[in-house]
Design a protein around this motif. Structure first.
Motif, PDB file in Angstrom:
ATOM      1  N   LYS A   1      75.431  29.083  85.681  1.00  0.00           N
ATOM      2  CA  LYS A   1      75.420  30.422  86.282  1.00  0.00           C
ATOM      3  C   LYS A   1      74.054  30.737  86.883  1.00  0.00           C
ATOM      4  O   LYS A   1      73.030  30.306  86.350  1.00  0.00           O
ATOM      5  CB  LYS A   1      75.748  31.470  85.217  1.00  0.00           C
ATOM      6  CG  LYS A   1      77.210  31.476  84.815  1.00  0.00           C
ATOM      7  CD  LYS A   1      77.501  32.543  83.787  1.00  0.00           C
ATOM      8  CE  LYS A   1      77.804  33.887  84.402  1.00  0.00           C
ATOM      9  NZ  LYS A   1      78.965  33.914  85.285  1.00  0.00           N
ATOM     10  N   ALA A   2      74.051  31.511  87.977  1.00  0.00           N
ATOM     11  CA  ALA A   2      72.788  31.863  88.652  1.00  0.00           C
ATOM     12  C   ALA A   2      71.804  32.474  87.663  1.00  0.00           C
ATOM     13  O   ALA A   2      70.613  32.155  87.667  1.00  0.00           O
ATOM     14  CB  ALA A   2      73.064  32.812  89.809  1.00  0.00           C
ATOM     15  N   GLU A   3      72.331  33.323  86.774  1.00  0.00           N
ATOM     16  CA  GLU A   3      71.419  34.008  85.832  1.00  0.00           C
ATOM     17  C   GLU A   3      70.863  33.046  84.777  1.00  0.00           C
ATOM     18  O   GLU A   3      69.919  33.396  84.061  1.00  0.00           O
ATOM     19  CB  GLU A   3      72.159  35.175  85.150  1.00  0.00           C
ATOM     20  CG  GLU A   3      73.255  34.698  84.215  1.00  0.00           C
ATOM     21  CD  GLU A   3      74.341  35.740  83.949  1.00  0.00           C
ATOM     22  OE1 GLU A   3      74.628  36.532  84.858  1.00  0.00           O
ATOM     23  OE2 GLU A   3      74.911  35.718  82.849  1.00  0.00           O
ATOM     24  N   SER A   4      71.444  31.841  84.684  1.00  0.00           N
ATOM     25  CA  SER A   4      70.987  30.875  83.660  1.00  0.00           C
ATOM     26  C   SER A   4      70.162  29.728  84.247  1.00  0.00           C
ATOM     27  O   SER A   4      69.833  28.775  83.537  1.00  0.00           O
ATOM     28  CB  SER A   4      72.200  30.282  82.927  1.00  0.00           C
ATOM     29  OG  SER A   4      72.986  31.288  82.373  1.00  0.00           O
ATOM     30  N   LYS A   5      69.863  29.803  85.555  1.00  0.00           N
ATOM     31  CA  LYS A   5      69.181  28.669  86.199  1.00  0.00           C
ATOM     32  C   LYS A   5      67.834  28.377  85.528  1.00  0.00           C
ATOM     33  O   LYS A   5      67.485  27.221  85.295  1.00  0.00           O
ATOM     34  CB  LYS A   5      68.950  28.938  87.689  1.00  0.00           C
ATOM     35  CG  LYS A   5      70.225  29.000  88.520  1.00  0.00           C
ATOM     36  CD  LYS A   5      70.889  27.654  88.664  1.00  0.00           C
ATOM     37  CE  LYS A   5      72.101  27.761  89.580  1.00  0.00           C
ATOM     38  NZ  LYS A   5      72.871  26.518  89.647  1.00  0.00           N
ATOM     39  N   GLU A   6      67.090  29.430  85.243  1.00  0.00           N
ATOM     40  CA  GLU A   6      65.762  29.196  84.652  1.00  0.00           C
ATOM     41  C   GLU A   6      65.883  28.709  83.219  1.00  0.00           C
ATOM     42  O   GLU A   6      65.161  27.805  82.793  1.00  0.00           O
ATOM     43  CB  GLU A   6      64.906  30.450  84.762  1.00  0.00           C
ATOM     44  CG  GLU A   6      64.393  30.574  86.187  1.00  0.00           C
ATOM     45  CD  GLU A   6      63.640  31.859  86.470  1.00  0.00           C
ATOM     46  OE1 GLU A   6      63.128  32.459  85.516  1.00  0.00           O
ATOM     47  OE2 GLU A   6      63.579  32.231  87.654  1.00  0.00           O
ATOM     48  N   ALA A   7      66.843  29.279  82.493  1.00  0.00           N
ATOM     49  CA  ALA A   7      67.054  28.841  81.106  1.00  0.00           C
ATOM     50  C   ALA A   7      67.470  27.368  81.081  1.00  0.00           C
ATOM     51  O   ALA A   7      67.048  26.607  80.200  1.00  0.00           O
ATOM     52  CB  ALA A   7      68.122  29.699  80.446  1.00  0.00           C
ATOM     53  N   ALA A   8      68.270  26.960  82.054  1.00  0.00           N
ATOM     54  CA  ALA A   8      68.710  25.554  82.097  1.00  0.00           C
ATOM     55  C   ALA A   8      67.508  24.640  82.351  1.00  0.00           C
ATOM     56  O   ALA A   8      67.346  23.595  81.695  1.00  0.00           O
ATOM     57  CB  ALA A   8      69.767  25.363  83.184  1.00  0.00           C
ATOM     58  N   ARG A   9      66.666  25.039  83.294  1.00  0.00           N
ATOM     59  CA  ARG A   9      65.475  24.234  83.616  1.00  0.00           C
ATOM     60  C   ARG A   9      64.567  24.133  82.387  1.00  0.00           C
ATOM     61  O   ARG A   9      64.128  23.047  82.005  1.00  0.00           O
ATOM     62  CB  ARG A   9      64.743  24.897  84.787  1.00  0.00           C
ATOM     63  CG  ARG A   9      63.664  24.039  85.388  1.00  0.00           C
ATOM     64  CD  ARG A   9      62.851  24.856  86.380  1.00  0.00           C
ATOM     65  NE  ARG A   9      63.622  25.392  87.482  1.00  0.00           N
ATOM     66  CZ  ARG A   9      63.496  26.641  87.974  1.00  0.00           C
ATOM     67  NH1 ARG A   9      62.618  27.484  87.459  1.00  0.00           N
ATOM     68  NH2 ARG A   9      64.234  27.048  88.986  1.00  0.00           N
ATOM     69  N   GLU A  10      64.336  25.278  81.740  1.00  0.00           N
ATOM     70  CA  GLU A  10      63.458  25.267  80.552  1.00  0.00           C
ATOM     71  C   GLU A  10      64.097  24.476  79.410  1.00  0.00           C
ATOM     72  O   GLU A  10      63.424  23.737  78.695  1.00  0.00           O
ATOM     73  CB  GLU A  10      63.188  26.699  80.081  1.00  0.00           C
ATOM     74  CG  GLU A  10      62.184  27.423  80.972  1.00  0.00           C
ATOM     75  CD  GLU A  10      62.275  28.943  80.847  1.00  0.00           C
ATOM     76  OE1 GLU A  10      62.861  29.448  79.855  1.00  0.00           O
ATOM     77  OE2 GLU A  10      61.775  29.634  81.769  1.00  0.00           O
TER      78      GLU A  10
END
Ligand SMILES: CCC(=O)SCCNC(=O)CCNC(=O)[C@H](O)C(C)(C)COP(=O)(O)OP(=O)(O)OC[C@H]1O[C@@H](n2cnc3c(N)ncnc32)[C@H](O)[C@@H]1OP(=O)(O)O
Ligand SMILES: O=CC(=O)O
Ligand SMILES: [Mg+2]
Length: 358
Positions: free
Chosen positions: A63-72
């Motif tokens: 999800k767009a809102e989870s892009k940063e969480a996925a990267r981290e």
């Protein structure tokens, strides 16, 4: 055009020298997980050793809102996990026109670049996309002091990408392989299937009508028909382009997770056509991929018999009523080379192939 003499030159001062030959490491299944999903992420350490490739997906399905969480999350997994000798860590970054890809590449290469084996780039349109990633990776590798080049894998999922597939394969010595992306490709081509990979009951050939009592064709009568493979043309084209450039072709996603039978069929068609592996989206697909993309013990035993019967490799012999010659020996050597490579990292297969020999 980059002249041949410069093809293997590093693209940034301090970047590692490109490989001259893509390492043929087993990658029968590229297992996708979403690093922002705690349940999936928690399973990663236990999957090491059971899959050839673990791929932290940052693109579609996150999800767009989870892009940063996925990267981290992927950075954490890359730092904290021991991937052992035989499981590779790959990632699929966001598309080159997205707002996330620059941070994906910058963060991943500088934080876990020495652990990442391959970066999968989606929606590649032509060699220019690979050139962009190639130079940027070289700059980031130099900055991070990475000692071996990170390889690049393209997804074939646009009509323009298919038209340019040969140029994409040859765009950089970093090119490791190509996967079919049937979902985006179907949309981009305006195909009328809504399935993620696999066949379609409407795509078929039907036997000619037989003559009725009056001698004219009975169009309404029973006529056997057979479903065809929607992806045959693209996979075959991708396989040829990859073989020509010494890189590896893969089937992509099979979205009907519950239909393990059709999944196995699709994987096997790809294997027989020359693909070396596939994506697995759910744990249930892992054993299917392992089974399909490893030659059977019978195929290996047969290949060994042909090799033995062919002596110095020239001429023609009869074996079990069939002609074998220099060319069929080469086909058998493909199987034996793959079996040896897989047996070197998979003890179960090593035992299976050895038993058949005994
Ligand atoms: C089509 C174009 C593309 O780009 S395809 C590539 C992008 N798509 C993906 O990466 C999808 C990856 N897979 C998934 O998101 C899930 O498997 C989907 C398909 C949503 C199904 O998930 P779910 O409904 O939880 O399945 P489930 O209840 O049967 O799961 C059982 C347990 O297994 C886990 N699981 C699920 N998938 C994975 C996976 N890929 N890797 C590792 N673990 C996985 C689930 O979390 C679940 O765990 P638990 O038993 O509840 O602890
Ligand atoms: O990314 C894969 C696809 O099928 O689209
Ligand atoms: Mg896609």
């Amino acid at each position: 055009m980059r002249p041949a003499k410069d093809f293997f030159a590093p693209l940034a001062v301090g970047a590692p020298a490109p490989v001259h030959e893509v390492p043929a490491r087993p990658a029968r299944m590229i297992h996708f997980f979403d690093p922002s999903n705690p349940k999936m992420a928690a399973k990663v350490p236990d999957m090491v050793g059971t899959v050839d490739v673990l791929l932290g997906n940052l693109e579609d399905a996150v999800k767009a809102e989870s892009k940063e969480a996925a990267r981290e999350g992927l950075v954490r997994i890359g730092r904290d996990t021991d991937f052992g000798e035989h499981t590779q860590l790959w990632t699929r970054v966001n598309a080159l026109d997205s707002p996330w890809v620059l941070d994906d590449l910058t963060t991943l290469v500088t934080e876990i670049g020495d652990t990442l084996d391959v970066i999968m780039v989606p929606k590649v349109q032509g060699p220019e996309d690979i050139h962009y990633v190639d130079r940027l990776l070289a700059q980031l590798e130099a900055k991070a002091g990475i000692e071996r080049p990170i390889l690049v894998h393209a997804i074939l999922e646009t009509a323009r990408g298919v038209a340019n597939v040969e140029e994409i394969c040859g765009a950089s010595p970093r090119m490791q392989g190509i996967s079919l992306g049937p979902a985006d490709l179907a949309a981009d081509r305006r195909m009328k299937t809504t399935r993620v990979g696999g066949g379609h009951p409407g795509y078929l050939v039907r036997q000619d009508p037989v003559a009725g009592a009056d001698g004219t064709p009975d169009y309404a009568g029973e006529r056997p028909h057979f479903q065809q493979d929607l992806w045959h043309y693209t996979i075959a084209r991708m396989v040829d382009a990859c073989a020509m450039h010494g890189i590896f072709p893969y089937y992509g996603p099979f979205g009907d997770i519950k239909d393990t039978v059709a999944c196995e069929d699709q994987f096997r068609n790809a294997f027989l056509l020359g693909c070396v592996g596939t994506w697995t989206l759910h744990p249930v697909q892992v054993d299917i991929a392992k089974r399909v993309f490893s030659p059977t013990a019978e195929d290996v035993a047969h290949a060994r018999r042909v090799k033995e019967a062919m002596g110095d490799g020239t001429g023609a012999v009869m074996l079990d009523g069939k002609m074998e010659d220099d060319a069929s020996l080469k086909q058998c050597l493909v199987i034996l080379e793959l079996a040896d490579r897989l047996a070197a990292t998979d003890p179960e297969l090593a035992e299976l192939y050895a038993q058949k020999e005994a």
